[in-house]
Design an enzyme around this catalytic site. Structure first.
Site, PDB file in Angstrom:
ATOM      1  N   GLU A  29      10.167 -25.644  51.856  1.00 49.49           N
ATOM      2  CA  GLU A  29      10.416 -24.831  50.652  1.00 49.49           C
ATOM      3  C   GLU A  29      11.906 -24.645  50.358  1.00 49.49           C
ATOM      4  OE1 GLU A  29       8.544 -21.005  50.860  1.00 49.49           O
ATOM      5  OE2 GLU A  29       6.585 -21.806  51.433  1.00 49.49           O
ATOM      6  N   GLY A  30      12.784 -25.329  51.070  1.00 46.04           N
ATOM      7  CA  GLY A  30      14.209 -25.095  50.889  1.00 46.04           C
ATOM      8  C   GLY A  30      14.721 -23.858  51.593  1.00 46.04           C
TER       9      GLY A  30
END
Length: 338
Positions: free
Chosen positions: A305-306
């Site tokens: 998800e970063g």
């Protein structure tokens, strides 16, 4: 982007003609750092981060418009029972991002980061890499071009992340194809694969790389055959950032696999990038080492998800703030080194 010859031709040209760092801005940053109220080197990697920002933005270190870009894709290889979660979770998590309910949303709020999520044809999974190429050259090139649009709204620090059930299998296949060893060296639990499921995951990676073994001397072919839409889009975003002189923070194992494709195509392709963190996925540290990088954080995370890149953005912002906001010895009336 113009269409000339084969779909990858324009990208091959871009990868050959990458801009380098700004030596003048780097020298100015080093000169200012030497005057700040601290012993030389006392801020450790924060100083190097400030220099990195200056070199790639061509100005005094600053982070005013940080952005997290998440690319979401689905994968045909999941039909082999390699992950405990169904592909529908990818779309569900995209909706969760939009609603503000994911971990990345909270980190973006905490560090004042922008967030964009790119849904990459989730209803149309890529080809099963154990039986065929993930993407045609045309589709892969088009997805890279789409990924390049991540910077269109403007940013001065790009954090690259992803979402996609099955994509640690894809990352493992890419690393195995690029660096060799065994499939087992590169395959980890991902979202929780263990026992027989983990063995199926290893077998899928082995079969996929063997199937495409005649095409592994070309990094872009590795990407289209063994990758996925989020891999291609992340590669495009990283490349676009380089062209526009935007520093990049790369997230976890899957994002690093996309970066590795570019590095294999041009050894200097990731000079504008830092690795935000090393994840708990076993192959990630090995992959980072192959890139010659040192991660900023090691928190035992394996979410994607970063999130790791976003957390590292807080450190980058602090590095810029120290460089720009600290007083010099002359300003503070503090005696310098004798």
């Amino acid at each position: 982007m113009s269409v000339s010859g084969l779909p990858f031709d324009d990208f091959r040209t871009l990868l050959r003609e990458l801009p380098g760092p700004d030596a003048r801005a780097l020298a100015a940053a080093r000169e200012r750092d030497a005057q700040l109220t601290k012993p030389p080197g006392a801020l450790g990697r924060l100083e190097e981060i400030a220099f990195w920002l200056a070199a790639w933005t061509g100005r005094a270190p600053a982070v005013n418009r940080p952005l997290v870009a998440i690319f979401a894709g689905n994968h045909g290889v999941t039909r082999h029972g390699i992950t405990p979660f169904p592909p529908a979770v990818t779309q569900q998590m995209v909706e969760n991002f939009a609603a503000g309910g994911a971990a990345i949303n909270q980190i973006c709020v905490a560090h004042d980061l922008g967030l964009k999520v790119f849904d990459l044809a989730l209803d149309y999974p890529t080809g099963d890499i154990t039986e065929e190429a993930a993407l045609s050259e045309r589709d892969c090139a088009a997805t890279m071009a789409f990924g390049m649009e991540a910077i269109a709204g403007g940013t001065d620090l790009l954090c690259i992340g992803e979402m996609g059930i099955g994509n640690t299998t894809i990352a493992a296949a890419i690393n195995y194809a690029l660096y060799g060893g065994s499939a087992r060296d590169w395959v980890g639990p991902g979202t929780g694969s263990e026992g027989d499921m983990l063995e199926r995951k290893i077998a899928a990676v082995e079969k996929a790389v063997a199937l495409h073994s005649d095409h592994l001397d070309d990094p872009l072919e590795i990407m289209r055959r063994l990758g996925g839409r989020e891999i291609a889009a992340m590669a495009g975003a990283i490349l676009a950032a380089r062209i526009e002189r935007i520093p990049v923070l790369i997230d976890g194992y899957v994002a690093t696999a996309a970066a590795a494709i570019l590095k294999a195509a041009n050894p200097a392709a990731l000079d504008h990038c830092l690795i935000g963190h090393v994840s708990a996925e076993p192959g990630h540290l090995r992959s980072i080492e192959m890139l010659g990088k040192t991660p900023l954080l090691a928190l035992g995370m394996r979410l994607g998800e970063g999130t790791g890149a976003a957390l590292a953005a807080g450190i980058v912002k602090a590095a810029a703030a120290c460089h720009s906001g600290m007083a010099t010895f002359a300003q503070a009336g503090v005696s310098g080194k004798h």
